[in-house]
Design a protein around this motif. Structure first.
Motif, mmCIF file in Angstrom:
data_model
loop_
_atom_site.group_PDB
_atom_site.id
_atom_site.type_symbol
_atom_site.label_atom_id
_atom_site.label_comp_id
_atom_site.label_asym_id
_atom_site.label_seq_id
_atom_site.Cartn_x
_atom_site.Cartn_y
_atom_site.Cartn_z
ATOM 1 N N ILE A 3 66.780 -25.824 70.561
ATOM 2 C CA ILE A 3 67.278 -25.377 69.427
ATOM 3 C C ILE A 3 66.905 -23.640 69.516
ATOM 4 O O ILE A 3 65.900 -24.174 69.217
ATOM 5 N N LYS A 61 60.974 -34.902 75.742
ATOM 6 C CA LYS A 61 61.642 -34.822 75.367
ATOM 7 C C LYS A 61 62.830 -34.181 74.526
ATOM 8 O O LYS A 61 62.305 -35.197 73.182
ATOM 9 N N GLU A 70 75.305 -32.382 69.310
ATOM 10 C CA GLU A 70 74.087 -32.311 71.147
ATOM 11 C C GLU A 70 73.452 -33.300 70.718
ATOM 12 O O GLU A 70 73.018 -34.567 71.884
ATOM 13 N N ALA A 71 72.679 -33.638 69.218
ATOM 14 C CA ALA A 71 71.542 -34.715 69.339
ATOM 15 C C ALA A 71 72.211 -36.159 69.338
ATOM 16 O O ALA A 71 72.336 -37.167 70.051
ATOM 17 N N GLN A 89 65.086 -32.190 71.897
ATOM 18 C CA GLN A 89 66.425 -31.316 71.776
ATOM 19 C C GLN A 89 65.413 -30.120 70.935
ATOM 20 O O GLN A 89 64.879 -29.252 70.680
ATOM 21 N N TRP A 125 74.434 -28.652 66.507
ATOM 22 C CA TRP A 125 73.010 -29.278 67.004
ATOM 23 C C TRP A 125 73.337 -30.766 66.689
ATOM 24 O O TRP A 125 73.263 -32.207 67.669
ATOM 25 N N ASP A 136 73.139 -36.899 72.973
ATOM 26 C CA ASP A 136 71.806 -36.873 74.073
ATOM 27 C C ASP A 136 71.225 -38.192 73.491
ATOM 28 O O ASP A 136 70.897 -39.389 74.504
#
Lengths: 335, 522
Positions: free
Chosen positions: A10, A6, B507-508, A8, B504, B511
């Motif tokens: 972008i 998995k 989001e990281a 990220q 970003w 996660d």
């Protein structure tokens, strides 16, 4: 079976640089393309060169051969620096392996006399011709217009130094680990009649300031000499008990085939230019034919000496045939 | 019989490494007889330099072509593996902050094109020097410079995919106002004769100031999570040390060949020190203002790399030849406390027309600046930023109206103050053939007056804009002509890069907070 990592995700904002996207669309571009296209500055040059105030720092008037778009020429080998040095690293390693084998088996000592003389009197002196090639191509790397063409020229210039070193190493081995034969080869280059035409051509081409014309002349001589020495004589060597010669020749031949690829692509780009194609084709016909005629004239005494030393090797016939083919390719006529 | 090089009983025939190297590289030249030697090497006399013996050039590196290719290929293999891994793993998310990339934007726009110029003109030296030793050294450097240009492009290519400001660097180099600083600098060198170029780039740029120019970028990258640039920096290091050695060998060679060369070389050192030093203005502001995680201040960097290593080391050695430290070096030393602040304050106000963004320093950043510049920051520059903080709070981030006047020589905006007086702007005027030309400093004025016929040719971007040669009379037209896109210019806070970065990073973080059960390992 596959496992899933998995990561990220972008969304990229763009796939490549704007100048690349303008030409090829916004999609991922190769490293050759990103590292070569449009990287030469092209406008608003600040000062005129003191060494030639009639031109700009980079100027497309240094040759009669021009392209509407300099980047219509691409190196078919896609050499940027990394693949270039990687390819040459392999090339020189392969040569070193051959030379080790030649030395281990004493193949140079076992060369028939005629072949030994061909190497010592005629082939070794060509390290100086390689040196001339280095100068000619460095001039092109500086004065050419557009980074793809100057990049190819710079690598080719570097190759000529490599070729000279290959020949020198053969000369050192043939001289029993000394530089005696290299010193003699220089005397041959300076004084022997069969080499004087080549030397004259080399000197006159070094001082040619039009890099396109200089390239044509160098290429014309290369095509006769490389074909003769490393294709034609390679075959002869195989049948006449000169394996050492053949083992060396293969490396020079493979370099030559690689080197011709970028030059042919450049001729094609000149010829196929949407605006200047017809002009370039006429220039190629005129100057290409003249270059081949001169090349044939200067290589003939050289080839004749080979025929003498080997007792009939059809060297003169071979260059005459090659010259006709090259000439026809330039003029667009049937050979 | 086979050759047996290991056979020690045989006569010592085997060549020494040095003799072998010379046989491979040196014996290739010959005296031409079908053309004149002057015709073959026509550019060697007009600068007044006298070379009596080209063979006296000592090759600092005995690199044969096979060894060079092998070594360089191995280095590139390692470098590109790092670039690929970083791209695949979205390594850019591990930077200290997206604003760090402003330093790299300036790098690709302003430094990468110089590598290209060096490639082309070292090829010129490789063509025009009359000695095979320096020719070969120049040819190696010529293709090394292709390497640096391309590895820089390839290193920064991945950032270009996600961030603003990188995408149009070649056109920007030819057009944008602050990039005419490095462009005019390098084109000045390209338009010189071969020996002056060698001193300008081989010595002044690659030796005298290389640690001030390159090391801050590379160290900045390692402090800010930019693994690819750091790896590039390490990978270029062995090439650079060859180039530095070449530069040093070059100056010694010229000085030893003829005493009459000494004053000529001294004049070039004087000129090129100041010329290169003015380019470092862009580096100074980068070091003090653009790095989220600081390496060292410009002042420290200048003291270590220039005052200690060059004035203290190099010039003591060169004194033997009658060479003295560069003219105007005292002015540069006086500027070390103020240079970065003045430059950044200017770029901050004009970044609406640049391909990078700027932002006011935070309180923490200002405290660091106070510490690093105890004698100047709090007195002269903190008040400016405190005032600007109020402007920003009131919704009025300051941009300068109009465009700055540029120095006729270095092309930096006329922002510098008198040596030793941080409050009086310096402006020098010179007249040449009835025209007045403005320069920013004693150094630039001196350079102008040495060669006015050269510097009056300068393509000054701001003049050109006013003359209508840059896309049109209004700012938006000029910016379009620069090829700038939304997000390239202006204030960093709230910019496209800043917004993306926050999204970003969010989001990281999200996660990481949610353990994922479909992880690898099955």
């Amino acid at each position: 079976m596959q496992y899933e990592l998995k990561t990220q995700v972008i969304e990229p904002q763009r796939q490549t640089f704007t100048h690349i996207a303008k030409r090829y669309g916004d999609k991922p571009a190769s490293r050759y393309i990103e590292g070569s296209i449009d990287v030469q500055p092209k406008e608003h040059f600040q000062y005129r060169p003191t060494w030639d105030p009639t031109r700009e720092i980079y100027d497309d008037s240094y040759s009669v051969f021009r392209l509407t778009d300099a980047y219509s020429y691409l190196d078919p080998r896609q050499y940027y620096y990394a693949p270039y040095v990687t390819a040459r690293s392999g090339h020189h390693e392969a040569f070193a392996t051959s030379l080790e084998y030649i030395e281990a088996r004493g193949l140079l000592e076992r060369l028939p006399d005629g072949w030994r003389s061909v190497l010592a009197e005629l082939v070794l002196p060509l390290r100086h011709l390689e040196s001339a090639g280095q100068l000619i191509l460095c001039g092109m790397a500086r004065f050419g217009w557009g980074a793809t063409v100057t990049q190819s020229a710079a690598y080719s210039a570097f190759d000529r130094v490599g070729n000279a070193q290959v020949l020198s190493r053969v000369g050192i081995a043939l001289g029993g680990g000394t530089t005696d034969l290299l010193a003699e080869a220089k005397e041959h280059w300076l004084h022997d009649a069969p080499l004087q035409g080549l030397r004259r051509m080399a000197e006159e081409t070094i001082v040619e300031t039009d890099w396109g014309l200089a390239l044509l002349r160098l290429d014309a001589v290369d095509r006769l000499v490389y074909d003769l020495l490393y294709q034609h004589l390679d075959d002869e060597a195989v049948v006449s008990g000169a394996p050492a010669y053949s083992l060396v020749a293969q490396h020079m031949a493979s370099w030559f085939a690689d080197n011709r690829r970028w030059i042919d692509a450049l001729y094609t780009a000149w010829r196929e230019d949407p605006e200047l194609g017809a002009t370039n084709a006429a220039l190629l016909a005129e100057h290409g034919a003249a270059a081949v005629d001169t090349a044939l004239e200067v290589v003939t005494p050289f080839a004749a000496r080979i025929d003498e030393l080997l007792g009939g090797s059809s060297a003169v016939d071979r260059i005459t045939t090659t010259a006709a083919e090259v000439r026809a390719a330039h003029t667009g006529a049937a050979a | 019989m086979t050759l047996a090089p290991e056979n020690k009983t045989k006569k010592a025939k085997k060549l020494s490494m040095k003799a072998r190297y010379e046989a491979l590289t040196r014996g290739l030249d010959w005296e031409p007889s079908y053309v004149e030697k002057d015709e073959m090497f026509p550019h060697l006399d007009y600068e007044g330099i006298k070379i009596h013996d080209w063979a006296a050039w000592e090759d600092p590196f005995r690199l044969t072509i096979d060894a060079y290719c092998k070594y360089q290929a191995e280095k590139d293999k390692r470098l590109y593996a790092v670039l690929d891994g970083f791209a695949q793993g979205q390594g850019h998310l591990g930077l200290t902050d997206a604003s760090y990339l402003n330093a790299m934007k300036i790098f690709i726009q302003g430094v990468t094109p110089l590598e290209y110029g060096a490639h082309r003109h070292f090829a010129y030296l490789a063509r025009h020097f009359a000695g095979p030793g320096p020719r070969f050294a120049a040819l190696c450097q010529s293709i090394d410079e292709i390497r640096h240009m391309q590895t820089e492009i390839h290193t920064l290519s991945n950032y270009n995919k996600y961030y603003s400001g990188f995408h149009n660097w070649p056109e920007e180099y030819d057009r944008v106002w602050y990039l005419s600083v490095p462009k005019s600098f390098f084109e000045d060198a390209l338009s010189c004769g071969p020996f002056e170029f060698l001193i300008a780039v081989g010595f002044s740029f690659e030796y005298l100031l290389t640690n001030l120019l390159f090391v801050p970028f590379m160290s900045g990258s390692s402090f800010n999570g930019d693994l690819p640039t750091m790896t590039f920096g390490f990978s270029a290091q062995s090439d650079e040390s060859r180039h530095m050695t070449l530069g040093l060998e070059a100056i010694k060679f010229l000085l030893e060949q003829d005493e009459a060369n000494v004053p000529i070389v001294q004049g070039w050192i004087d000129k090129w020190f100041w010329r290169s030093y003015r380019v470092t203005a862009l580096v100074a502001q980068m070091l003090d203002y653009m790095l989220p995680r600081k390496v060292m201040s410009w002042k420290e960097s200048f003291e270590l790399y220039f005052e200690e290593q060059m004035l203290g080391g190099l010039f003591e050695d060169l004194a033997f030849y009658g060479i003295t430290p560069p003219r105007h070096v005292e002015d540069a030393i006086k500027e070390k406390e103020i240079l970065s602040h003045q430059v950044y304050w200017t770029l901050y106000q004009f970044s609406f027309a640049a391909a990078f963004t700027t932002s006011a320093p935070s309180d923490e950043h200002m405290d660091w600046l106070s510490q690093a510049y105890p004698d100047t920051f709090d007195t002269h520059y903190r008040p400016l930023w405190e005032k600007e903080k109020k402007n920003i709070e009131a919704g009025g981030r300051h941009f300068a109206p109009g465009l700055p006047q540029l120095c006729q020589v270095c092309q930096v905006p006329m922002l510098f103050t008198e040596p030793g007086d941080a409050t009086t702007f310096a402006q020098r005027e010179s007249e040449f053939e009835g025209e007045i030309y403005h320069t920013c400093s004693n150094g630039c004025q001196w350079i102008f007056e040495r060669e006015p016929e050269k510097y009056r040719q300068a393509w000054l971007p701001v003049h050109q804009i006013y003359q209508g040669n840059c896309g049109g009379p209004t700012v938006p037209e000029v910016l379009e002509w620069y090829g700038l896109q939304d997000g390239d210019a202006g204030e960093y806070i709230g910019s496209r890069d800043h917004r993306n970065w926050q999204a970003w990073q969010g989001e990281a973080a999200a996660d990481t907070a949610t353990p994922d059960e479909t992880k690898a390992g099955a």
